[in-house]
Design a protein around this motif. Structure first.
Motif, PDB file in Angstrom:
ATOM      1  N   ALA A   1     -55.644 -19.491 -14.215  1.00 41.20           N
ATOM      2  CA  ALA A   1     -55.719 -19.980 -15.595  1.00 41.20           C
ATOM      3  C   ALA A   1     -56.267 -18.904 -16.519  1.00 41.20           C
ATOM      4  N   ALA A   2     -57.265 -18.155 -16.055  1.00 45.99           N
ATOM      5  CA  ALA A   2     -57.832 -17.074 -16.865  1.00 45.99           C
ATOM      6  C   ALA A   2     -56.797 -15.991 -17.113  1.00 45.99           C
ATOM      7  N   PHE A   3     -56.032 -15.643 -16.093  1.00 44.60           N
ATOM      8  CA  PHE A   3     -54.986 -14.633 -16.255  1.00 44.60           C
ATOM      9  C   PHE A   3     -54.009 -15.025 -17.359  1.00 44.60           C
ATOM     10  N   ARG A   4     -53.731 -16.307 -17.478  1.00 43.37           N
ATOM     11  CA  ARG A   4     -52.732 -16.752 -18.449  1.00 43.37           C
ATOM     12  C   ARG A   4     -53.271 -16.764 -19.885  1.00 43.37           C
ATOM     13  N   ARG A   5     -54.580 -16.837 -20.034  1.00 45.79           N
ATOM     14  CA  ARG A   5     -55.110 -16.971 -21.395  1.00 45.79           C
ATOM     15  C   ARG A   5     -55.731 -15.695 -21.962  1.00 45.79           C
ATOM     16  N   ILE A   6     -56.152 -14.765 -21.092  1.00 47.75           N
ATOM     17  CA  ILE A   6     -56.868 -13.618 -21.627  1.00 47.75           C
ATOM     18  C   ILE A   6     -55.906 -12.601 -22.235  1.00 47.75           C
ATOM     19  N   GLU A   7     -56.425 -11.867 -23.192  1.00 46.17           N
ATOM     20  CA  GLU A   7     -55.603 -10.911 -23.932  1.00 46.17           C
ATOM     21  C   GLU A   7     -55.527  -9.578 -23.184  1.00 46.17           C
ATOM     22  N   LYS A   8     -54.338  -9.026 -23.129  1.00 41.25           N
ATOM     23  CA  LYS A   8     -54.118  -7.712 -22.543  1.00 41.25           C
ATOM     24  C   LYS A   8     -54.210  -6.647 -23.631  1.00 41.25           C
ATOM     25  N   PRO A   9     -54.457  -5.421 -23.203  1.00 43.01           N
ATOM     26  CA  PRO A   9     -54.762  -4.962 -21.849  1.00 43.01           C
ATOM     27  C   PRO A   9     -56.139  -5.463 -21.399  1.00 43.01           C
ATOM     28  N   PHE A  10     -56.267  -5.743 -20.114  1.00 42.50           N
ATOM     29  CA  PHE A  10     -57.573  -6.161 -19.616  1.00 42.50           C
ATOM     30  C   PHE A  10     -57.905  -5.426 -18.321  1.00 42.50           C
ATOM     31  N   LEU A  11     -59.209  -5.347 -18.087  1.00 40.20           N
ATOM     32  CA  LEU A  11     -59.747  -4.721 -16.872  1.00 40.20           C
ATOM     33  C   LEU A  11     -60.469  -5.789 -16.070  1.00 40.20           C
ATOM     34  N   MET A  12     -60.124  -5.925 -14.800  1.00 40.57           N
ATOM     35  CA  MET A  12     -60.863  -6.819 -13.907  1.00 40.57           C
ATOM     36  C   MET A  12     -61.695  -5.973 -12.957  1.00 40.57           C
ATOM     37  N   HIS A  13     -62.893  -6.439 -12.681  1.00 40.19           N
ATOM     38  CA  HIS A  13     -63.733  -5.659 -11.768  1.00 40.19           C
ATOM     39  C   HIS A  13     -64.763  -6.540 -11.086  1.00 40.19           C
ATOM     40  N   CYS A  14     -65.220  -6.066  -9.948  1.00 45.96           N
ATOM     41  CA  CYS A  14     -66.354  -6.657  -9.251  1.00 45.96           C
ATOM     42  C   CYS A  14     -67.438  -5.580  -9.197  1.00 45.96           C
ATOM     43  N   LYS A  15     -68.153  -5.459  -8.108  1.00 45.14           N
ATOM     44  CA  LYS A  15     -69.180  -4.425  -7.986  1.00 45.14           C
ATOM     45  C   LYS A  15     -68.557  -3.086  -7.615  1.00 45.14           C
ATOM     46  N   SER A  16     -67.900  -3.047  -6.469  1.00 43.96           N
ATOM     47  CA  SER A  16     -67.354  -1.793  -5.966  1.00 43.96           C
ATOM     48  C   SER A  16     -65.849  -1.673  -6.143  1.00 43.96           C
TER      49      SER A  16
ATOM     50  N   VAL B   1     -53.762 -11.837  -6.359  1.00 41.54           N
ATOM     51  CA  VAL B   1     -53.450 -13.137  -6.960  1.00 41.54           C
ATOM     52  C   VAL B   1     -52.658 -12.950  -8.247  1.00 41.54           C
ATOM     53  N   TYR B   2     -53.024 -11.966  -9.046  1.00 40.17           N
ATOM     54  CA  TYR B   2     -52.276 -11.717 -10.282  1.00 40.17           C
ATOM     55  C   TYR B   2     -50.812 -11.417  -9.971  1.00 40.17           C
ATOM     56  N   LEU B   3     -50.593 -10.545  -9.022  1.00 41.38           N
ATOM     57  CA  LEU B   3     -49.217 -10.171  -8.682  1.00 41.38           C
ATOM     58  C   LEU B   3     -48.423 -11.364  -8.154  1.00 41.38           C
ATOM     59  N   LEU B   4     -49.047 -12.185  -7.330  1.00 41.60           N
ATOM     60  CA  LEU B   4     -48.348 -13.324  -6.743  1.00 41.60           C
ATOM     61  C   LEU B   4     -48.115 -14.443  -7.751  1.00 41.60           C
ATOM     62  N   ALA B   5     -49.145 -14.779  -8.521  1.00 39.16           N
ATOM     63  CA  ALA B   5     -49.070 -15.943  -9.403  1.00 39.16           C
ATOM     64  C   ALA B   5     -48.436 -15.646 -10.750  1.00 39.16           C
ATOM     65  N   ILE B   6     -48.698 -14.480 -11.301  1.00 42.87           N
ATOM     66  CA  ILE B   6     -48.234 -14.164 -12.647  1.00 42.87           C
ATOM     67  C   ILE B   6     -46.965 -13.316 -12.623  1.00 42.87           C
ATOM     68  N   GLU B   7     -46.918 -12.339 -11.745  1.00 44.39           N
ATOM     69  CA  GLU B   7     -45.759 -11.458 -11.673  1.00 44.39           C
ATOM     70  C   GLU B   7     -44.667 -11.989 -10.744  1.00 44.39           C
ATOM     71  N   GLY B   8     -45.008 -12.951  -9.899  1.00 42.60           N
ATOM     72  CA  GLY B   8     -44.032 -13.445  -8.931  1.00 42.60           C
ATOM     73  C   GLY B   8     -43.646 -12.394  -7.909  1.00 42.60           C
ATOM     74  N   ALA B   9     -44.573 -11.495  -7.615  1.00 39.74           N
ATOM     75  CA  ALA B   9     -44.300 -10.389  -6.695  1.00 39.74           C
ATOM     76  C   ALA B   9     -44.309 -10.877  -5.252  1.00 39.74           C
ATOM     77  N   PRO B  10     -43.629 -10.164  -4.361  1.00 37.77           N
ATOM     78  CA  PRO B  10     -43.678 -10.518  -2.938  1.00 37.77           C
ATOM     79  C   PRO B  10     -45.045 -10.169  -2.342  1.00 37.77           C
ATOM     80  N   VAL B  11     -45.349 -10.795  -1.225  1.00 36.57           N
ATOM     81  CA  VAL B  11     -46.629 -10.544  -0.571  1.00 36.57           C
ATOM     82  C   VAL B  11     -46.769  -9.072  -0.201  1.00 36.57           C
ATOM     83  N   SER B  12     -45.679  -8.431   0.148  1.00 36.73           N
ATOM     84  CA  SER B  12     -45.747  -7.016   0.539  1.00 36.73           C
ATOM     85  C   SER B  12     -46.310  -6.162  -0.587  1.00 36.73           C
TER      86      SER B  12
END
Length: 230
Positions: free
Chosen positions: A128-143, A154-165
């Motif tokens: 849901a966040a991917f669908r609402r946030i404005e691009k360009p965006f940076l996602m990050h954790c600690k490392s 998840v972005y590639l699978l859910a938003i881009e419809g990319a294959p698992v590979s």
């Protein structure tokens, strides 16, 4: 108690003392900066970044310093930062809020875990966040190794419809993701979806919402690791 355990306990106690809940006072800010530098490993992130593009307008990395975030805004036209480390009132989030406010960037927080099977609701919140946030965006954790890897996949699978590979490329040594550790649960998560997709053709989001079982995945992963095959 062994010397190692005593040192570990002392280190944890010092870390807790440095986790200031307020970076607006001189003493709180000093302690928070010390926490960031040493206990949050910013001394590694100052000279090194694993920044990479996930898709058009979508980037991933380890937690950026303020200076790096400013450069990324200028270079990429960054609009939003997606913070995957959670809601904790600790220096990483406090300094991130300060930097985004100063730079005019939107800050979105979606907590993820890396050493346990991802929770269904966390995944749906992320999509849901991917669908609402404005691009360009940076996602990050600690490392930028595990939670950022999961979110990128998840972005590639859910938003881009990319294959698992293609999504699986987000989980690699390039980002210091180590699949033979507990964070290999992320690889197992992709394996589980790939098996379901091949069997029924189910889309990723529908699978997460209707079929995915985090507890079952965790049990299978733990059993495999105990057997010495993971």
């Amino acid at each position: 108690m062994s010397i190692f355990n005593r040192l570990k306990t002392a280190s944890r106690a010092r870390s807790d003392r440095l986790k200031a809940g307020d970076i607006t006072t001189p003493d709180g800010r000093r302690r928070a900066r010390a926490f960031m530098l040493w206990y949050d490993h910013e001394f590694v992130r100052i000279p090194w970044s694993n920044l990479a593009q996930v898709a058009p307008g979508v980037w991933r990395s380890n937690q950026p310093t303020h200076a790096r975030l400013a450069r990324l805004k200028d270079r990429l036209g960054l609009k939003t930062v997606l913070f995957l480390r959670g809601q904790m009132l600790e220096p990483p989030r406090l300094f991130e809020e300060e930097s985004c406010a100063e730079l005019g960037l939107d800050l979105v927080i979606v907590p993820l875990a890396a050493r346990n099977a991802p929770e269904r609701q966390s995944l749906l919140d992320l999509i849901a966040a991917f669908r609402r946030i404005e691009k360009p965006f940076l996602m990050h954790c600690k490392s930028g190794a595990d939670r950022a890897s999961l979110a990128s996949a998840v972005y590639l699978l859910a938003i881009e419809g990319a294959p698992v590979s293609r999504a699986r490329r987000m989980l690699s040594l390039r980002f210091v993701h180590l699949k033979w550790t507990k964070t290999g649960i992320i690889d197992a998560f992709l394996d589980a979806y790939e098996t379901a997709q091949k069997a029924s053709g189910v889309g990723f989001e529908a699978w997460v919402e209707n079929t995915y079982d985090a507890e079952a995945l965790q049990r299978a992963f733990d059993a495999k690791r105990r057997g010495g095959t993971a």
